[in-house]
Design an enzyme around this catalytic site. Sequence first.
Site, short mmCIF file in Angstrom:
data_model
loop_
_atom_site.label_atom_id
_atom_site.label_comp_id
_atom_site.label_asym_id
_atom_site.label_seq_id
_atom_site.Cartn_x
_atom_site.Cartn_y
_atom_site.Cartn_z
N TYR A 138 0.83 -1.21 0.00
CA TYR A 138 0.00 0.00 0.00
C TYR A 138 0.86 1.26 0.00
O TYR A 138 0.45 2.29 -0.52
CB TYR A 138 -0.90 0.03 1.24
CG TYR A 138 -2.18 -0.75 1.09
CD1 TYR A 138 -2.16 -2.13 0.93
CD2 TYR A 138 -3.41 -0.12 1.14
CE1 TYR A 138 -3.32 -2.86 0.81
CE2 TYR A 138 -4.59 -0.83 1.02
CZ TYR A 138 -4.55 -2.20 0.86
OH TYR A 138 -5.70 -2.90 0.74
N LYS A 186 3.72 -15.46 3.04
CA LYS A 186 3.91 -16.21 1.80
C LYS A 186 5.40 -16.50 1.68
O LYS A 186 6.10 -16.08 0.75
CB LYS A 186 3.37 -15.40 0.61
CG LYS A 186 3.32 -16.16 -0.71
CD LYS A 186 2.30 -17.28 -0.75
CE LYS A 186 2.39 -18.05 -2.04
NZ LYS A 186 1.50 -19.23 -2.09
N ASP A 218 -2.37 -18.67 1.22
CA ASP A 218 -3.36 -19.46 0.46
C ASP A 218 -3.99 -20.52 1.36
O ASP A 218 -5.21 -20.74 1.32
CB ASP A 218 -2.74 -20.06 -0.81
CG ASP A 218 -1.39 -20.74 -0.58
OD1 ASP A 218 -0.83 -20.63 0.54
OD2 ASP A 218 -0.89 -21.38 -1.52
N ASP A 242 -6.17 -7.30 4.27
CA ASP A 242 -7.32 -6.72 3.56
C ASP A 242 -8.17 -7.84 2.97
O ASP A 242 -9.40 -7.87 3.13
CB ASP A 242 -6.80 -5.79 2.46
CG ASP A 242 -7.92 -5.17 1.66
OD1 ASP A 242 -8.91 -4.73 2.28
OD2 ASP A 242 -7.83 -5.12 0.42
N ASP A 246 -12.06 -9.54 4.49
CA ASP A 246 -13.33 -9.61 3.75
C ASP A 246 -13.86 -11.04 3.74
O ASP A 246 -15.05 -11.28 3.89
CB ASP A 246 -13.15 -9.14 2.29
CG ASP A 246 -13.43 -7.64 2.12
OD1 ASP A 246 -13.24 -6.89 3.11
OD2 ASP A 246 -13.83 -7.24 1.01
C1 IPM Z 1 -10.34 -1.67 3.87
C2 IPM Z 1 -10.59 -1.10 2.50
C3 IPM Z 1 -9.46 -0.13 2.14
C4 IPM Z 1 -8.17 -0.93 2.13
C5 IPM Z 1 -9.66 0.62 0.81
C6 IPM Z 1 -10.93 1.44 0.83
C7 IPM Z 1 -8.48 1.46 0.45
O1 IPM Z 1 -10.73 -2.12 1.58
O2 IPM Z 1 -10.20 -0.89 4.83
O3 IPM Z 1 -10.31 -2.89 4.00
O4 IPM Z 1 -7.85 -1.60 1.13
O5 IPM Z 1 -7.46 -0.89 3.13
MG MG Z 2 -10.81 -4.05 2.41
#
Ligand code: IPM
Ligand code: MG
Length: 362
Positions: A138, A186, A218, A242, A246
């Site tokens: 990032y 990884k 993975d 990240d 999710d």
């Molecule tokens: C998160 C989001 C952010 C990230 C985006 C909006 C830049 O996906 O906080 O998980 O990738 O960190």
């Molecule tokens: Mg995210």
Amino acid sequence: MPAPLIAVLPGDGIGPEVVRAAVDVLRTVRPDCEYVPCEVGAGPLLASGKALPEETRAICERASAILFGAVGGLQFDGKPLEERPEWALLSMRREFELYANVRPVQVFPGLEHASSLKPDLVAGLDLIVLRELTGGVYYGQHRYERAPKRHAFDELKYDEDEVRRIARFGFELAANRRKKLTSVDKLNVIATSRLWREIVDEVAGEFPDVSVEHILVDAAAMHLVREPKRFDVIVTENMFGDILSDEAAMLTGSLGNLPSASIGTKTTPHGKFGLYEPISGTAPDIAGKGIANPTAAILSAALLCRYSLSDSESAARIERAVAHAFEDGVRTADIAGTGRPVSTAEFAAAVRASLGEAPIGV
Ligand code: IPM
Ligand code: MG
């Protein structure tokens, strides 16, 4: 001591709706705080060329905590990062050194059937994804070039201090829970993972009570859907965190359920300075309809109480009130199944009603 100042940054998409719900709930338990709304994201970017206006930055600097909604917009796809609304969020994380991103993944009783996994695999699930938030790809260089042919480059780097502080944070979290830390990397391919694993093993020596395991990213993705309850605290670098968070969020039935706290080294007279946000993003498909699930934002407000106001009691009250609302069958559309869904505002009202019923002082 002056009243704690909370910078409220609703942002884009569903951000304003879910943050309104969260502030409604937070004000109920902490009417003493000063809540200051600030602009962030696509709005100020389009109006003045800055996703994070100077005024917003200045208020955040004075604040005890930031309550954040979401930033982003489909019209920015194809633009470099610095010209996107997300730049505001990434700048704040870095500027305030919010290196530790705590993402608790909990399945509330009654919501087991909302998960995409079989209910018995997720019933009682309680894990934390701890994501390193101020390093990695990032914050490396990003280049996109057109000649001699289109090519692009992203840089991924970490140094030992960055890995050490997040590893310590992970061990400390685990030491206060079920004492199991899973470090995800990884190692078989990238150099930063060699460094990561080496440092995690060094830090492990300081925490003899915590067992540590290393798994490849993975495999971690696979285990999360095979047997999620095997995890207690998962610590990993920025991008892996990240993605895995999710995935972990869906175990609870919806991205809209997962709160997060981003904390670092800065403290205020009230506690640790932090930024609190739902992980869900802007959800452009449902923005403005008043149907978004505000659970993640409300639970982020609970984390704000715990870390930035040193007020675990209010945090627990909010968390119990959310649990009550779910027990009573109150569900937004994303998790309602065949039941009648409530709106964002109705969900917040149900949580506030449960707060009224919750005995004060427990
Ligand atoms: C998160 C989001 C952010 C990230 C985006 C909006 C830049 O996906 O906080 O998980 O990738 O960190
Ligand atoms: Mg995210």
